[in-house]
Design an enzyme around this catalytic site. Structure first.
Site, PDB file in Angstrom:
ATOM      1  N   SER A 132     -53.544 -18.738 -20.277  1.00  0.00           N
ATOM      2  CA  SER A 132     -52.091 -18.859 -20.166  1.00  0.00           C
ATOM      3  C   SER A 132     -51.587 -19.002 -18.739  1.00  0.00           C
ATOM      4  O   SER A 132     -50.485 -19.504 -18.532  1.00  0.00           O
ATOM      5  CB  SER A 132     -51.424 -17.658 -20.831  1.00  0.00           C
ATOM      6  OG  SER A 132     -51.894 -16.459 -20.266  1.00  0.00           O
ATOM      7  N   HIS A 151     -51.652 -20.666 -26.792  1.00  0.00           N
ATOM      8  CA  HIS A 151     -51.053 -21.786 -26.058  1.00  0.00           C
ATOM      9  C   HIS A 151     -51.573 -23.140 -26.523  1.00  0.00           C
ATOM     10  O   HIS A 151     -51.197 -24.169 -25.957  1.00  0.00           O
ATOM     11  CB  HIS A 151     -51.285 -21.619 -24.551  1.00  0.00           C
ATOM     12  CG  HIS A 151     -50.342 -20.633 -23.947  1.00  0.00           C
ATOM     13  ND1 HIS A 151     -49.059 -20.965 -23.577  1.00  0.00           N
ATOM     14  CD2 HIS A 151     -50.487 -19.319 -23.675  1.00  0.00           C
ATOM     15  CE1 HIS A 151     -48.452 -19.893 -23.087  1.00  0.00           C
ATOM     16  NE2 HIS A 151     -49.297 -18.879 -23.138  1.00  0.00           N
ATOM     17  N   LYS A 174     -44.498 -19.882 -29.424  1.00  0.00           N
ATOM     18  CA  LYS A 174     -44.513 -20.795 -28.272  1.00  0.00           C
ATOM     19  C   LYS A 174     -44.178 -22.209 -28.776  1.00  0.00           C
ATOM     20  O   LYS A 174     -43.029 -22.485 -29.043  1.00  0.00           O
ATOM     21  CB  LYS A 174     -45.850 -20.673 -27.549  1.00  0.00           C
ATOM     22  CG  LYS A 174     -46.080 -19.229 -27.070  1.00  0.00           C
ATOM     23  CD  LYS A 174     -47.314 -19.063 -26.260  1.00  0.00           C
ATOM     24  CE  LYS A 174     -47.682 -17.599 -26.076  1.00  0.00           C
ATOM     25  NZ  LYS A 174     -46.722 -16.811 -25.308  1.00  0.00           N
TER      26      LYS A 174
HETATM   27  C1  LIG Z   1     -52.957 -16.260 -24.545  1.00  0.00           C
HETATM   28  C2  LIG Z   1     -51.868 -15.505 -25.240  1.00  0.00           C
HETATM   29  N1  LIG Z   1     -52.155 -14.814 -26.341  1.00  0.00           N
HETATM   30  C3  LIG Z   1     -51.214 -14.128 -27.004  1.00  0.00           C
HETATM   31  C4  LIG Z   1     -49.907 -14.101 -26.568  1.00  0.00           C
HETATM   32  C5  LIG Z   1     -48.889 -13.311 -27.326  1.00  0.00           C
HETATM   33  O1  LIG Z   1     -48.109 -14.145 -28.118  1.00  0.00           O
HETATM   34  P1  LIG Z   1     -46.647 -13.709 -28.593  1.00  0.00           P
HETATM   35  O2  LIG Z   1     -45.704 -14.091 -27.496  1.00  0.00           O
HETATM   36  O3  LIG Z   1     -46.454 -14.462 -29.861  1.00  0.00           O
HETATM   37  O4  LIG Z   1     -46.688 -12.232 -28.784  1.00  0.00           O
HETATM   38  C6  LIG Z   1     -49.553 -14.808 -25.432  1.00  0.00           C
HETATM   39  C7  LIG Z   1     -48.127 -14.796 -24.969  1.00  0.00           C
HETATM   40  O5  LIG Z   1     -47.788 -14.423 -23.920  1.00  0.00           O
HETATM   41  C8  LIG Z   1     -50.550 -15.519 -24.736  1.00  0.00           C
HETATM   42  O6  LIG Z   1     -50.255 -16.198 -23.623  1.00  0.00           O
END
Ligand SMILES: Cc1ncc(COP(=O)(O)O)c(C=O)c1O
Length: 394
Positions: A182, A210, A241
């Site tokens: 991310s 992502h 997202k």
């Molecule tokens: C790689 C990754 N996994 C999981 C999440 C968590 O997702 P959510 O925003 O739906 O809780 C994020 C979000 O920041 C992320 O970047």
């Protein structure tokens, strides 16, 4: 008056202020869209994860409103008591079809999906082998599971192999990576990690937060992009997202999903999505299937913007997709770059330690399918002016 037992928090906040790392929340006063208003200022928005512009897509809006009129605004219960509506089941069926797996369970967020799943499938006698840049929700899930945690350097498959070789063959092992990282936008080495998982009998898990809606056919994610269908036991995706709404999900076998229905703590102990959220997510799947050009536009914009940043001399790291970091090193400099860009009409959030390594602070940018060329060129011009003024580029 008694002394404030939380006084140490103020001291820590003051330390952040001294280091130039204290962040005030930027307040969005309009829709989440490419040109919008934060803190009373109209800016080109390069900070959202709204890759496809679905937060404001008419089909999602309409379906959310319809479901809200039909079912109300909330569910009133956790999934396992009275909070499973037919619309939640429809969303899970549609996602399973989309991801080409037997079944899917939807969680309240991607964070809950990762943390709830890892902590449910592993216990204290097990071990997790995890990329050092995996998301915080994976790390928290590992900690909650009480399994041993072995971290390998970023994308270093040989190092992961060395760890696996050192473990008893009989021990249960989970090999886990982000599909797209991310903060850097690079991809996990899925084919190589799947091969390792097969060789050492590991459970293979990929967090595709992502990648959902961005990589693979119609946005099916990195499992589709690398064509490793059937080789990843636990696929996590997010609905928050590119899908534009809220939530996370796990895709896998029927047995995995049934087990998570019984053991994943966020599923058991936290109220389910409002029906409007579930309905909007279903509409998003329809958009991915029926309007794939939207994904092409995301990639065209990504290429245009990344080429522009690189030709200005910025260090954009190792990105392989729309997440494009502008790495400046020093945390205070990253925050200054972000603040000056904001003054120049561009919102790109500064990110520093502990979210990234102490010497890898950056401004992170994400273009979306709905940015116009004029907006992206405006942002590039602002990067050029501010980057030169701060001595980051010449
Ligand atoms: C790689 C990754 N996994 C999981 C999440 C968590 O997702 P959510 O925003 O739906 O809780 C994020 C979000 O920041 C992320 O970047």
């Amino acid at each position: 008056m008694r002394p404030d037992p939380l006084a140490y928090l103020t001291a820590e906040l003051n330390a952040l202020k001294d280091q130039g790392l204290y962040r005030k929340l930027r307040i969005l006063e309009d829709e989440q869209k490419p040109q919008t208003t934060f803190d009373h200022r109209s800016v080109v928005n390069l900070s959202s994860n709204n890759y496809l512009g679905l937060t404001t897509h008419p089909r999602l809006r309409e379906r959310a409103l319809e479901a809200t009129r039909k079912y109300g605004v909330g569910t009133g219960s956790v999934r396992t008591i009275a909070g499973t509506m037919d619309i939640h089941m429809e969303l899970e069926r549609r996602l399973a079809e989309f991801k080409k797996t037997e079944a899917v369970v939807v969680f309240q967020s991607g964070f809950a999906a990762n943390a709830g799943t890892v902590s449910a499938v592993l216990g204290k006698d097990d071990v997790v082998v995890s990329d050092e840049l995996n998301h915080a929700s994976i790390i928290d899930g590992c900690r909650l599971s009480r399994a041993a945690i072995k971290v390998f350097p970023h994308k270093d498959v040989d190092a992961a192999r060395t760890i696996l070789q050192s473990l008893p063959a009989s021990q249960r092992k989970l090999l886990i990576t982000d599909g797209v990282f991310s903060m850097d936008g690079d991809l996990g080495p899925l084919p190589q990690l799947c091969a390792l998982a097969e060789e050492f009998g590991c459970i293979m898990m990929v967090d595709d937060a992502h990648a959902s809606g961005v990589f693979g056919r119609n946005g099916r994610g990195t499992i589709d992009h690398f064509d490793v269908h059937g080789r990843v036991d636990i696929q996590v995706g997010t609905l928050s997202k590119a899908i534009g709404v809220l939530g996370g999900y796990v895709a896998g076998t029927r047995a995995l999903i049934d087990f998570l229905y019984h053991r994943a703590r966020p599923f058991l102990f936290s109220t389910s999505h409002p029906p409007g959220v579930a309905a909007a997510c279903i509409a998003a799947i329809d958009v991915l299937l029926e309007e794939p050009k939207i994904i092409d536009r995301l990639w065209e914009n990504t290429r245009f913007f990344q080429t522009g940043l690189k030709s200005l001399g910025f260090n954009t790291g190792v990105s392989e997709g729309p997440i494009t970091p502008v790495i400046v090193g020093d945390g205070a400099l990253a925050m200054k770059l972000s603040d000056r860009l904001f003054d120049a009409g561009v919102f790109a959030q500064g990110i520093a330690f502990p979210t990234v390594a102490i010497d890898k602070a950056r401004v992170r940018t994400i273009v979306t399918a709905t940015h116009t060329r004029d907006e992206l060129q405006f942002a590039l011009d602002a990067f050029a002016t501010v980057g030169r003024a701060l001595g980051i580029v010449q």
